[in-house]
Design a protein around this motif. Structure first.
Motif, PDB file in Angstrom:
ATOM      1  N   VAL A 184      13.678  52.710   2.003  1.00  0.00           N
ATOM      2  CA  VAL A 184      13.285  52.044   3.243  1.00  0.00           C
ATOM      3  C   VAL A 184      12.220  50.994   2.949  1.00  0.00           C
ATOM      4  N   LYS A 185      11.256  51.356   2.108  1.00  0.00           N
ATOM      5  CA  LYS A 185      10.198  50.406   1.744  1.00  0.00           C
ATOM      6  C   LYS A 185      10.798  49.195   1.029  1.00  0.00           C
ATOM      7  N   ASP A 186      11.724  49.443   0.108  1.00  0.00           N
ATOM      8  CA  ASP A 186      12.388  48.347  -0.601  1.00  0.00           C
ATOM      9  C   ASP A 186      13.161  47.450   0.362  1.00  0.00           C
ATOM     10  N   LEU A 187      13.790  48.068   1.359  1.00  0.00           N
ATOM     11  CA  LEU A 187      14.547  47.298   2.341  1.00  0.00           C
ATOM     12  C   LEU A 187      13.619  46.392   3.153  1.00  0.00           C
ATOM     13  N   LEU A 188      12.490  46.931   3.581  1.00  0.00           N
ATOM     14  CA  LEU A 188      11.524  46.115   4.314  1.00  0.00           C
ATOM     15  C   LEU A 188      11.055  44.945   3.457  1.00  0.00           C
ATOM     16  N   GLU A 189      10.777  45.218   2.184  1.00  0.00           N
ATOM     17  CA  GLU A 189      10.326  44.156   1.284  1.00  0.00           C
ATOM     18  C   GLU A 189      11.408  43.106   1.085  1.00  0.00           C
ATOM     19  N   LYS A 190      12.658  43.538   1.090  1.00  0.00           N
ATOM     20  CA  LYS A 190      13.771  42.592   0.969  1.00  0.00           C
ATOM     21  C   LYS A 190      13.744  41.584   2.122  1.00  0.00           C
ATOM     22  N   PHE A 191      13.295  42.049   3.276  1.00  0.00           N
ATOM     23  CA  PHE A 191      13.193  41.172   4.440  1.00  0.00           C
ATOM     24  C   PHE A 191      11.818  40.504   4.529  1.00  0.00           C
ATOM     25  N   GLY A 192      11.048  40.606   3.452  1.00  0.00           N
ATOM     26  CA  GLY A 192       9.772  39.908   3.378  1.00  0.00           C
ATOM     27  C   GLY A 192       8.652  40.559   4.149  1.00  0.00           C
ATOM     28  N   ALA A 193       8.674  41.867   4.282  1.00  0.00           N
ATOM     29  CA  ALA A 193       7.656  42.545   5.085  1.00  0.00           C
ATOM     30  C   ALA A 193       7.209  43.831   4.410  1.00  0.00           C
ATOM     31  N   GLN A 194       6.001  44.238   4.745  1.00  0.00           N
ATOM     32  CA  GLN A 194       5.482  45.529   4.315  1.00  0.00           C
ATOM     33  C   GLN A 194       5.654  46.560   5.430  1.00  0.00           C
ATOM     34  N   LYS A 254       6.652  45.790  11.903  1.00  0.00           N
ATOM     35  CA  LYS A 254       6.131  44.805  12.855  1.00  0.00           C
ATOM     36  C   LYS A 254       6.140  43.389  12.281  1.00  0.00           C
ATOM     37  N   GLN A 255       6.317  43.259  10.971  1.00  0.00           N
ATOM     38  CA  GLN A 255       6.363  41.942  10.338  1.00  0.00           C
ATOM     39  C   GLN A 255       7.782  41.377  10.272  1.00  0.00           C
ATOM     40  N   ILE A 256       8.744  42.167  10.675  1.00  0.00           N
ATOM     41  CA  ILE A 256      10.146  41.727  10.663  1.00  0.00           C
ATOM     42  C   ILE A 256      10.443  40.943  11.938  1.00  0.00           C
ATOM     43  N   ASP A 257      11.128  39.831  11.790  1.00  0.00           N
ATOM     44  CA  ASP A 257      11.536  39.024  12.934  1.00  0.00           C
ATOM     45  C   ASP A 257      12.621  39.791  13.702  1.00  0.00           C
ATOM     46  N   PRO A 258      12.478  39.918  15.015  1.00  0.00           N
ATOM     47  CA  PRO A 258      13.485  40.656  15.802  1.00  0.00           C
ATOM     48  C   PRO A 258      14.918  40.158  15.610  1.00  0.00           C
ATOM     49  N   LYS A 259      15.100  38.893  15.271  1.00  0.00           N
ATOM     50  CA  LYS A 259      16.468  38.391  15.057  1.00  0.00           C
ATOM     51  C   LYS A 259      17.095  38.991  13.799  1.00  0.00           C
ATOM     52  N   TYR A 265      16.782  42.263  13.052  1.00  0.00           N
ATOM     53  CA  TYR A 265      16.962  43.704  13.253  1.00  0.00           C
ATOM     54  C   TYR A 265      18.396  44.158  12.970  1.00  0.00           C
ATOM     55  N   ALA A 266      19.386  43.400  13.440  1.00  0.00           N
ATOM     56  CA  ALA A 266      20.782  43.804  13.246  1.00  0.00           C
ATOM     57  C   ALA A 266      21.127  43.855  11.761  1.00  0.00           C
ATOM     58  N   ALA A 267      20.715  42.840  11.004  1.00  0.00           N
ATOM     59  CA  ALA A 267      20.987  42.809   9.571  1.00  0.00           C
ATOM     60  C   ALA A 267      20.245  43.936   8.859  1.00  0.00           C
ATOM     61  N   LEU A 268      19.023  44.188   9.276  1.00  0.00           N
ATOM     62  CA  LEU A 268      18.229  45.260   8.685  1.00  0.00           C
ATOM     63  C   LEU A 268      18.909  46.609   8.917  1.00  0.00           C
ATOM     64  N   LEU A 269      19.359  46.840  10.136  1.00  0.00           N
ATOM     65  CA  LEU A 269      20.037  48.104  10.442  1.00  0.00           C
ATOM     66  C   LEU A 269      21.345  48.246   9.681  1.00  0.00           C
ATOM     67  N   LYS A 270      22.056  47.151   9.532  1.00  0.00           N
ATOM     68  CA  LYS A 270      23.317  47.196   8.796  1.00  0.00           C
ATOM     69  C   LYS A 270      23.073  47.646   7.360  1.00  0.00           C
ATOM     70  N   GLU A 271      22.020  47.124   6.753  1.00  0.00           N
ATOM     71  CA  GLU A 271      21.701  47.521   5.388  1.00  0.00           C
ATOM     72  C   GLU A 271      21.124  48.931   5.349  1.00  0.00           C
ATOM     73  N   ALA A 272      20.400  49.321   6.377  1.00  0.00           N
ATOM     74  CA  ALA A 272      19.810  50.671   6.414  1.00  0.00           C
ATOM     75  C   ALA A 272      20.893  51.738   6.534  1.00  0.00           C
ATOM     76  N   GLU A 273      22.010  51.401   7.143  1.00  0.00           N
ATOM     77  CA  GLU A 273      23.102  52.379   7.322  1.00  0.00           C
ATOM     78  C   GLU A 273      23.600  52.925   5.993  1.00  0.00           C
ATOM     79  N   VAL A 274      23.581  52.113   4.957  1.00  0.00           N
ATOM     80  CA  VAL A 274      24.141  52.549   3.678  1.00  0.00           C
ATOM     81  C   VAL A 274      23.165  53.397   2.867  1.00  0.00           C
ATOM     82  N   ILE A 275      21.893  53.387   3.267  1.00  0.00           N
ATOM     83  CA  ILE A 275      20.914  54.222   2.557  1.00  0.00           C
ATOM     84  C   ILE A 275      21.294  55.681   2.723  1.00  0.00           C
TER      85      ILE A 275
END
Length: 99
Positions: free
Chosen positions: A66-76, A79-84, A86-96
């Motif tokens: 999860v931490k690596d995924l957040l970093e992939k999106f440029g955030a620690q 709250k630093q992730i752009d809401p736009k 979220y869908a891409a983040l969730l799509k990648e989180a599904e495979v974890i």
């Protein structure tokens, strides 16, 4: 009267032409071809939705992923992730954890 008869004949001919054109259009638009599929709008995700999914993944033992995924999106933090994103983040989180 012959002038009136001629006008009426022309009106009938025009009407028949309009009927032919209307029937041709009806055949074109009522053909058996499937109409284009209706696309549903993409679901919108809130920070709470994303937080819930990421928290569940972390609790399941995938905190590093999860931490690596957040970093992939440029955030620690989320709250630093752009809401736009979220869908891409969730799509990648599904495979974890599903490998």
């Amino acid at each position: 009267m012959s002038e009136l008869s001629q006008v009426l004949d022309e009106m009938i001919a025009c009407g028949e032409g309009m009927i032919k054109a209307a029937n041709a259009l009806k055949d074109i638009f009522s053909s058996t071809e499937e109409s284009p599929a209706k696309t549903e709008p993409a679901p919108t995700y809130t920070k709470e939705n994303v937080r819930g999914v990421l928290a569940a993944k972390s609790a399941a033992g995938f905190k590093k992923e999860v931490k690596d995924l957040l970093e992939k999106f440029g955030a620690q933090q989320l709250k630093q992730i752009d809401p736009k994103d979220y869908a891409a983040l969730l799509k990648e989180a599904e495979v974890i954890g599903n490998a």
